[in-house]
Design a protein around this motif. Structure first.
Motif, PDB file in Angstrom:
ATOM      1  N   TRP A  18       0.788  -1.220   0.000  1.00  0.00           N
ATOM      2  CA  TRP A  18       0.000   0.000   0.000  1.00  0.00           C
ATOM      3  C   TRP A  18       0.826   1.278   0.000  1.00  0.00           C
ATOM      4  CZ3 TRP A  18      -5.306   0.973  -0.173  1.00  0.00           C
ATOM      5  CH2 TRP A  18      -6.103  -0.162  -0.320  1.00  0.00           C
ATOM      6  N   PHE A  19       2.046   1.231   0.521  1.00  0.00           N
ATOM      7  CA  PHE A  19       2.836   2.461   0.559  1.00  0.00           C
ATOM      8  C   PHE A  19       4.319   2.137   0.684  1.00  0.00           C
ATOM      9  CE2 PHE A  19       1.472   1.320   4.817  1.00  0.00           C
ATOM     10  CZ  PHE A  19       2.644   1.395   5.564  1.00  0.00           C
ATOM     11  N   THR A  53      -4.619   3.422   4.691  1.00  0.00           N
ATOM     12  CA  THR A  53      -4.602   2.208   5.512  1.00  0.00           C
ATOM     13  C   THR A  53      -5.210   2.402   6.894  1.00  0.00           C
ATOM     14  OG1 THR A  53      -2.381   2.623   6.417  1.00  0.00           O
ATOM     15  CG2 THR A  53      -2.530   1.450   4.309  1.00  0.00           C
ATOM     16  N   ASN A  54      -5.279   3.629   7.374  1.00  0.00           N
ATOM     17  CA  ASN A  54      -5.828   3.850   8.717  1.00  0.00           C
ATOM     18  C   ASN A  54      -6.809   5.008   8.779  1.00  0.00           C
ATOM     19  OD1 ASN A  54      -4.069   5.982   8.475  1.00  0.00           O
ATOM     20  ND2 ASN A  54      -2.786   5.437  10.220  1.00  0.00           N
ATOM     21  N   SER A  55      -7.340   5.419   7.630  1.00  0.00           N
ATOM     22  CA  SER A  55      -8.382   6.447   7.569  1.00  0.00           C
ATOM     23  C   SER A  55      -9.708   5.803   7.195  1.00  0.00           C
ATOM     24  CB  SER A  55      -8.034   7.527   6.538  1.00  0.00           C
ATOM     25  OG  SER A  55      -6.855   8.206   6.897  1.00  0.00           O
ATOM     26  N   SER A  56     -10.754   6.164   7.907  1.00  0.00           N
ATOM     27  CA  SER A  56     -12.075   5.605   7.629  1.00  0.00           C
ATOM     28  C   SER A  56     -12.703   6.252   6.403  1.00  0.00           C
ATOM     29  CB  SER A  56     -12.998   5.806   8.842  1.00  0.00           C
ATOM     30  OG  SER A  56     -12.501   5.129   9.980  1.00  0.00           O
ATOM     31  N   VAL A  57     -13.607   5.530   5.792  1.00  0.00           N
ATOM     32  CA  VAL A  57     -14.392   6.098   4.690  1.00  0.00           C
ATOM     33  C   VAL A  57     -15.263   7.215   5.264  1.00  0.00           C
ATOM     34  CG1 VAL A  57     -16.129   5.627   2.935  1.00  0.00           C
ATOM     35  CG2 VAL A  57     -14.394   3.891   3.483  1.00  0.00           C
ATOM     36  N   PRO A  58     -15.281   8.409   4.660  1.00  0.00           N
ATOM     37  CA  PRO A  58     -16.120   9.494   5.172  1.00  0.00           C
ATOM     38  C   PRO A  58     -17.590   9.080   5.251  1.00  0.00           C
ATOM     39  CG  PRO A  58     -14.599  10.314   3.501  1.00  0.00           C
ATOM     40  CD  PRO A  58     -14.489   8.813   3.487  1.00  0.00           C
ATOM     41  N   LEU A  59     -18.274   9.589   6.257  1.00  0.00           N
ATOM     42  CA  LEU A  59     -19.672   9.198   6.468  1.00  0.00           C
ATOM     43  C   LEU A  59     -20.539   9.512   5.251  1.00  0.00           C
ATOM     44  CD1 LEU A  59     -20.172  10.342  10.184  1.00  0.00           C
ATOM     45  CD2 LEU A  59     -19.834   8.013   9.308  1.00  0.00           C
ATOM     46  N   GLU A  60     -20.242  10.614   4.580  1.00  0.00           N
ATOM     47  CA  GLU A  60     -21.056  10.973   3.419  1.00  0.00           C
ATOM     48  C   GLU A  60     -20.777  10.094   2.215  1.00  0.00           C
ATOM     49  OE1 GLU A  60     -17.425  13.722   3.346  1.00  0.00           O
ATOM     50  OE2 GLU A  60     -18.787  12.827   4.842  1.00  0.00           O
ATOM     51  N   LYS A  61     -19.741   9.218   2.309  1.00  0.00           N
ATOM     52  CA  LYS A  61     -19.394   8.331   1.202  1.00  0.00           C
ATOM     53  C   LYS A  61     -19.791   6.879   1.459  1.00  0.00           C
ATOM     54  CE  LYS A  61     -17.216  11.302  -1.501  1.00  0.00           C
ATOM     55  NZ  LYS A  61     -17.639  11.582  -2.906  1.00  0.00           N
ATOM     56  N   LEU A  62     -20.576   6.615   2.491  1.00  0.00           N
ATOM     57  CA  LEU A  62     -20.939   5.238   2.804  1.00  0.00           C
ATOM     58  C   LEU A  62     -21.912   4.648   1.793  1.00  0.00           C
ATOM     59  CD1 LEU A  62     -21.356   5.407   6.714  1.00  0.00           C
ATOM     60  CD2 LEU A  62     -19.376   4.616   5.387  1.00  0.00           C
ATOM     61  N   ASN A  63     -22.712   5.488   1.175  1.00  0.00           N
ATOM     62  CA  ASN A  63     -23.755   5.004   0.265  1.00  0.00           C
ATOM     63  C   ASN A  63     -23.579   5.613  -1.126  1.00  0.00           C
ATOM     64  OD1 ASN A  63     -25.212   3.524   2.368  1.00  0.00           O
ATOM     65  ND2 ASN A  63     -25.749   5.547   3.169  1.00  0.00           N
ATOM     66  N   GLY A 110       3.000   8.885  -5.408  1.00  0.00           N
ATOM     67  CA  GLY A 110       1.978   9.025  -4.379  1.00  0.00           C
ATOM     68  C   GLY A 110       0.612   8.548  -4.803  1.00  0.00           C
ATOM     69  N   ALA A 111       0.521   7.828  -5.902  1.00  0.00           N
ATOM     70  CA  ALA A 111      -0.763   7.330  -6.378  1.00  0.00           C
ATOM     71  C   ALA A 111      -0.968   5.886  -5.932  1.00  0.00           C
ATOM     72  CB  ALA A 111      -0.847   7.414  -7.899  1.00  0.00           C
ATOM     73  N   LEU A 112      -2.241   5.494  -5.789  1.00  0.00           N
ATOM     74  CA  LEU A 112      -2.589   4.096  -5.551  1.00  0.00           C
ATOM     75  C   LEU A 112      -2.582   3.386  -6.890  1.00  0.00           C
ATOM     76  CD1 LEU A 112      -3.519   2.236  -3.191  1.00  0.00           C
ATOM     77  CD2 LEU A 112      -5.855   2.620  -4.000  1.00  0.00           C
ATOM     78  N   LEU A 113      -2.062   2.165  -6.900  1.00  0.00           N
ATOM     79  CA  LEU A 113      -1.907   1.430  -8.147  1.00  0.00           C
ATOM     80  C   LEU A 113      -2.840   0.231  -8.166  1.00  0.00           C
ATOM     81  CD1 LEU A 113      -0.059   1.746 -10.631  1.00  0.00           C
ATOM     82  CD2 LEU A 113       1.518   0.121  -9.554  1.00  0.00           C
TER      83      LEU A 113
END
Length: 412
Positions: A74-75, A143-153, A218-221
């Motif tokens: 992941w990093f 890896t240790n940040s939660s999905v924002p509440l407004e992005k759950l749905n 710095g991008a996710l692959l």
């Protein structure tokens, strides 16, 4: 007690620019070329120098350096050590390096890491003090940040790429594709409150056979199936300085199954949806069987077929691992862009290791200390990186209820 290492004498450059504002909105887009990259390449492209850029200033006078570029993780990470003369800064604002600083790491003028300083260690005596900087790539925050509440749905019908873009955008992280990434949309996507972004993306990557990694910018692959095209050679008696290898069989199986359930509709229901199974063969000589449960329900069997393929990537891809160290960082000293890199495929010829094959570089570790600069490559079977060189597809996937009823009682 502080142990002071003799400094590595290298050329310290003038800063190509100053006054860069350190704030999230002023960070460069991760997929764009770095603004100082041409200046660094022009000055250090053919030199064995690792450069750290912090707030627009380039630093090269390190005593020891370790940079780990990891394409299937992941990093990336880095550790820099240096000594500075007294007096010790009395204010955080007076320090050259502060935790949270945005940094760029160059290896021989080539970008290796874009991320943050996460730890600053200090030790001192009457004349000098030593500093150790520890940092990570930008994708660490996933890896240790939660999905924002407004992005759950609101993700039903999205592809994996669309889902990843949606739940990483607030961190300013871009998602790149490598190879043929499966873009089949998911009928339904469910995210639980408190789930980390890593957990969600891994769960939905498995039924699409997507290997998740990171890149130097710095991008996710997102790594899909790709051709293992070689870009360099590692030859015993030639450029290999030292090497070791391990061949494991505790993680390989003769038969791999993925099982799961779909949800029915007017066109598909009953056993065809309730007893989904996909099967691939492995290389174990013993009758070892692995059964994994696909935790994503879909209206067809595409996902479960990809899920067993993903398990084959994990198991068969881990069968061989070699650690090979070479002197320096360049494959070709005459080319300033020929740095050994994670994510590339190399031909390995080492009779002592019983290796004569193409392997993928999952991790590249660049080090510099008193003994000079070295690169250590962690090499794995191409499957580990979704590479298709010498890839064994095994038997066709099985999904119908009739086939399942015939094979399951004797095989499981």
């Amino acid at each position: 007690m502080v142990t002071t290492l003799p400094p590595v004498i290298v050329e310290r450059p003038e800063a190509p620019r100053r006054g860069v504002v350190h704030s999230e909105q002023n960070e460069p887009q991760s997929q764009q070329p770095l603004s100082t990259e041409p200046a660094v390449r022009a000055r250090f492209g053919s030199k064995e120098i690792i450069t750290l850029e912090v707030r627009g200033t380039l630093f090269t006078n390190w005593t020891t350096v370790r940079v780990e570029q990891k394409v299937t993780e992941w990093f990336p990470t880095f550790v820099f050590e240096c000594t500075e003369e007294s007096p010790v800064p009395l204010k955080i604002s007076a320090m050259q390096f502060v935790t949270g600083d945005v940094v760029r790491v160059y290896v021989g003028g080539v970008p290796a890491v874009f991320g943050y300083i996460t730890e600053r260690h200090v030790a001192y005596d009457a004349k000098q003090h030593g500093v150790r900087l520890v940092g990570v790539g930008k994708t660490f925050d996933l890896t240790n940040s939660s999905v924002p509440l407004e992005k759950l749905n609101g993700h039903d019908g999205q592809t994996w790429q669309q889902l990843a873009d949606d739940i990483t955008t607030h961190l300013g992280i871009k998602v790149k594709q490598q190879g043929q990434v499966d873009d089949k949309p998911f009928d339904q996507i469910q995210i639980q409150p408190g789930e980390t972004i890593q957990t969600v993306l891994e769960r939905y990557a498995r039924p699409r056979n997507i290997v998740i990694g990171s890149d130097p910018y710095g991008a996710l692959l997102a790594i899909g199936e790709n051709q293992s095209v070689t870009t360099g050679d590692l030859i015993e008696g030639g450029n290999i300085l030292r090497a070791n290898a391990v061949i494991r069989d505790q993680n390989v199986y003769k038969k791999l199954f993925a099982i799961g359930q779909g949800y029915g509709n007017d066109n598909a229901n009953g056993d065809a949806m309730n007893k989904q199974v996909a099967f691939l063969s492995g290389t174990s000589t013993r009758n070892r069987i692995l059964v994994v449960v696909n935790d994503i329900a879909e209206q067809d069997t595409h996902g479960i077929h990809r899920r067993v393929k993903m398990e084959q990537v994990f198991t068969e891809g881990s069968k061989i691992e070699a650690q090979i160290t070479v002197q320096g960082w360049f494959k070709d000293e005459n080319r300033s862009d020929s740095v050994w890199r994670a994510g590339e495929y190399y031909y390995v010829n080492s009779p002592s290791l019983i290796l004569d094959d193409v392997l993928g570089c999952a991790v590249c570790v660049y080090e510099q200390a008193d003994q000079g600069s070295t690169t250590t490559l962690t090499l794995v079977k191409p499957q580990h990186m979704n590479g298709q060189f010498n890839f064994r597809d095994g038997e066709a996937a099985v999904s119908s209820a009739d086939q399942l009823n015939r094979m399951v009682p004797s095989d499981l």
